[in-house]
Motif scaffolding. Sequence first.
Motif, short mmCIF file in Angstrom:
data_model
loop_
_atom_site.label_atom_id
_atom_site.label_comp_id
_atom_site.label_asym_id
_atom_site.label_seq_id
_atom_site.Cartn_x
_atom_site.Cartn_y
_atom_site.Cartn_z
N ILE A 1 0.83 -1.21 0.00
CA ILE A 1 0.00 0.00 0.00
C ILE A 1 0.86 1.26 0.00
CG2 ILE A 1 -1.75 1.32 1.23
CD1 ILE A 1 -2.83 -1.33 2.27
N VAL A 2 1.73 1.37 1.00
CA VAL A 2 2.44 2.63 1.16
C VAL A 2 3.40 2.88 0.00
CG1 VAL A 2 3.93 3.98 2.65
CG2 VAL A 2 2.23 2.47 3.66
N VAL A 3 4.27 1.91 -0.28
CA VAL A 3 5.28 2.13 -1.32
C VAL A 3 4.65 2.46 -2.68
CG1 VAL A 3 7.17 1.07 -2.61
CG2 VAL A 3 7.09 0.88 -0.12
N PRO A 4 3.64 1.69 -3.13
CA PRO A 4 3.04 2.07 -4.42
C PRO A 4 2.41 3.46 -4.41
CG PRO A 4 2.36 -0.14 -3.78
CD PRO A 4 3.10 0.43 -2.62
N LEU A 5 1.81 3.86 -3.28
CA LEU A 5 1.11 5.14 -3.26
C LEU A 5 2.05 6.33 -3.21
CD1 LEU A 5 -2.04 4.42 -1.09
CD2 LEU A 5 -1.94 4.99 -3.51
N ILE A 6 3.28 6.10 -2.75
CA ILE A 6 4.21 7.23 -2.74
C ILE A 6 5.16 7.17 -3.92
CG2 ILE A 6 4.12 7.64 -0.24
CD1 ILE A 6 6.86 6.15 -0.19
#
Lengths: 272, 316
Positions: free
Chosen positions: B226-231
């Motif tokens: 979640i976090v890595v793809p969204l940033i």
Amino acid sequence: MRAESLAARLRSHALLTTLSLVAILPLYWMFVTALRAPNEIFSTVPWPENPSLANFTYILGGVPILRMLWNTLVVATLTTAAQLITALLAAYAFARWKNRWSQALFALLTVTWLIPAQVVMVPGYLLVTRLDMLDTLAGLVIPHAASAFAIIVLYQTLRAFPTELIEAAVVDGAGHLRILHSLIVPNIKPALASLAILLFISSWNDYFWPLLVTRSQESAVIQIGLQMFMTQEGNQWGPLMAASSLASLPLLAVYLVLQKRIVDSFLRSGLK
Amino acid sequence: MTQALPFEARIERDDARSAARQLRLPGWVVPALFLAPAFATLAAWIYWPLLEALRLSFYEWNLLPTTEPVFVGLDNYRNLLALAELRAAAWNTVVYTLGLLPLTVGLPLLIALMTREAVGRAGAVYRAIIFVPMIIAPVVVAVVWRWLLNPNHGIVNKLLEALGLPAMRFLQDADTAIWTIIFITGWKLVGFSTLLFAAAMTNIESSLIEAARIDGASEGQVARRIVVPLIAPTTIFLTVLTVLHGAQWSFVYINVLTQGGPRNATTNLYYLLWEYGFSTFAIGWSTAAGMLLFAAFAVFAAFGLSAMQRNDRHAG
């Protein structure tokens, strides 16, 4: 679950404390060395045992460092002002008149991002020489009177400016400069202030162009002055750290007051 | 840029036309006047110098006003491409760039991910301190690290000694000098990058993460999926920035600390341009190498921009 989150928080604190120490300790050591008595420069005690301003008086007596700081302040202030004005005018034009030509010009702006200073330095240097601006403060300000970065940032701000307000001003018969001066500028002050901070810091810290244009101590900005001093007396660590401290103090003082705003400006607009 | 913009309203154009009519000027004059100060400056100090540098790259010249540049065609390019020095500098440029990526992208991303847990009010203090290196002048940074890393009296070597380790000649040893410069360059930027990632992470909807946790996702999975793809936009931005400017950021440290040495171990293309231009006065070589660099840049930037745009489209 709670133990896990406590552990995670401890881990966060540990990591951030480490990162903070890495960021701050070198500068702490700079100040500590600067404040040591001259015969205790090599001491490893983590604070100055006999605090002394001897290094500062030495550097202030030997190098026109206050003059250099003044030069830097003048150059950074004038450069920032010029960049803000040229950027406001250009951003207004880009936001207001849209056609093929303005879009082509806007694309041309982004190209400047790809041109390293070292690629255009020789013709720039020749131009400065021809204009008789070598070793002058004008030679530091005029070539940097416009910033593509500033234009792009302000264009983004102006794009979001409410049209109704402009329309109302037009109905009132206001001209372009008046709209810009009495309507737009007062309403985008926070954005202008953020941009001004970024431009000022980057001008204060600029190194490459002054390296090219400066010849004498009297017209040197602090970056170049510091390097001149280091080249002459490279291992005079006490005075060198005193000079570095003096070079850093003005921006650190500003940072102390405007810290939140400065960090926000950088995070929002990124690096130049 | 093609979407409808507030300023594009028809009334604005009518207004421009009527103002021009009053002054009896063609419609393009007013906008041109607004653009003139900025573009005259950029033209004089960036666009024209770029073309002039291109012209000079076909000449041999030593910068002396008393001598005339001699046209040599493509000789400068031919000579440069055959030059071992240039190949070494180009390789070092790659080393600088790749060496910086862990400090401007990898490590900051990792730290930001590992410190997502709220740290409460201390967060503001960390933020203020971590950012400080960004506002310190590069020359000061160079001078301070020169002192810290001094082989005889620097505190770093004193600490190594205290730990029973041999003293290091960080900047004097050809094997360590380039890594030392990379470290110093990265030191200035690591905090900024971390804050940039942290800021991007706070923009992620917490409900997304909560939902994943309720579905039984581990913290590692939340971070990875979640976090890595969204940033990703921030990651790409910092990567492009580092690749385009990383080796350039190190210029000041090279010039102040090593002048490219020892034995050319720390030189890179930017420093080589500077040396050709202003210490050996080989203007043709300096400008020709500059053109090669600019061409390489343009190619990379085209890739970088298309990556960013692709990503924007995904992010919607």
